[in-house]
Design an enzyme around this catalytic site. Structure first.
Site, PDB file in Angstrom:
ATOM      1  N   GLU A 146     -12.047   3.667  -4.642  1.00  0.00           N
ATOM      2  CA  GLU A 146     -10.638   4.529  -4.454  1.00  0.00           C
ATOM      3  C   GLU A 146     -11.032   5.675  -5.404  1.00  0.00           C
ATOM      4  O   GLU A 146     -11.525   5.579  -6.104  1.00  0.00           O
ATOM      5  CB  GLU A 146      -9.960   3.365  -4.249  1.00  0.00           C
ATOM      6  CG  GLU A 146      -9.622   2.455  -3.515  1.00  0.00           C
ATOM      7  CD  GLU A 146      -8.108   1.669  -3.891  1.00  0.00           C
ATOM      8  OE1 GLU A 146      -7.419   1.846  -4.792  1.00  0.00           O
ATOM      9  OE2 GLU A 146      -7.799   1.008  -2.906  1.00  0.00           O
ATOM     10  N   ASP A 171      -3.754  -4.529  15.722  1.00  0.00           N
ATOM     11  CA  ASP A 171      -2.990  -4.204  14.387  1.00  0.00           C
ATOM     12  C   ASP A 171      -2.794  -2.879  13.914  1.00  0.00           C
ATOM     13  O   ASP A 171      -1.900  -2.466  13.272  1.00  0.00           O
ATOM     14  CB  ASP A 171      -3.697  -5.324  13.368  1.00  0.00           C
ATOM     15  CG  ASP A 171      -2.945  -5.519  12.337  1.00  0.00           C
ATOM     16  OD1 ASP A 171      -1.608  -5.645  12.260  1.00  0.00           O
ATOM     17  OD2 ASP A 171      -3.482  -5.448  11.245  1.00  0.00           O
TER      18      ASP A 171
END
Length: 226
Positions: A146, A171
């Site tokens: 990240e 989803d």
């Protein structure tokens, strides 16, 4: 602030060009770096070397600035398999199927680098959705990258695990359409850059080059359709 819902950075596995080493304090440091990487890529093209012979920074530079190539036969076969799922999600989100396919390709390495469970099974998590506290399904834990203020950070995180690719698409579609963060991504049609930027602005991706990478993959897919 990081959005806990998503894996940030894409499955390409390379650092963003903006994070490549630079000559700190030297005038024209970035320009020198750009010229150096450009020369490396041009030499690679002239010699016909294997892609692995490029430095990680040069591989990113080539991906962002080099010629767009059509998907390989294996990549196209994978795109054909997920096409019906992308079409279904595209109708729900107002996003072109090829853009959603590009998104899945970026996050999963064209289906070749899936997030795997501890047992080694494919989690089918094509959009790298994290297992948030409200998630009631299976979880796959992996080491991920990240970005915080443009700096790559390695972290261990739990990701949603699905029975199949269709469950992943459904989803993702429900999450995107139901979140106020990503309303700007809905209805972007075939504009992959606008879609990617809307995701980025909503917190989906902290990689500063994410939208450009997604748009480039979409351009690859478009070239394969011609």
């Amino acid at each position: 602030m990081l959005n806990p819902d998503f894996h940030i950075g894409g499955a390409a596995g390379f650092p963003a060009l903006s994070d490549a080493p630079r000559t700190n304090g030297a005038a024209g440091g970035f320009g020198d770096l750009y010229r150096q990487l450009n020369a490396e890529v041009n030499q690679f093209i002239e010699r016909g070397d294997a892609a692995g012979s490029l430095s990680p920074e040069a591989q990113v530079h080539r991906m962002q600035t080099g010629p767009v190539e059509a998907p390989s036969a294996d990549q196209q076969a994978w795109l054909d398999r997920i096409a019906p799922l992308a079409e279904e999600a595209g109708r729900a989100l107002g996003v072109a199927p090829e853009v959603l396919s590009a998104h899945a390709a970026l996050e999963s390495g064209w289906g070749q680098r899936p997030i795997r469970t501890e047992a080694g099974a494919d989690s089918h998590n094509l959009f790298a959705l994290k297992a948030t506290p409200g998630w009631r399904g299976d979880v796959a834990e992996i080491q991920t990258t990240e970005y915080e203020e443009g700096v790559a950070q390695s972290r261990r995180a739990g990701f949603r695990s699905y029975a199949d690719a269709g469950s992943a698409f459904r989803d993702f579609s429900q999450l995107l359409s139901g979140s106020p963060r990503y309303q700007a991504a809905l209805g972007t049609g075939s504009d992959a850059l606008a879609y990617g930027r809307a995701l980025q602005q909503g917190g989906y991706a902290t990689d500063p080059a994410y939208a450009d990478k997604l748009a480039r993959v979409a351009a690859q897919i478009g070239k394969g359709r011609r």
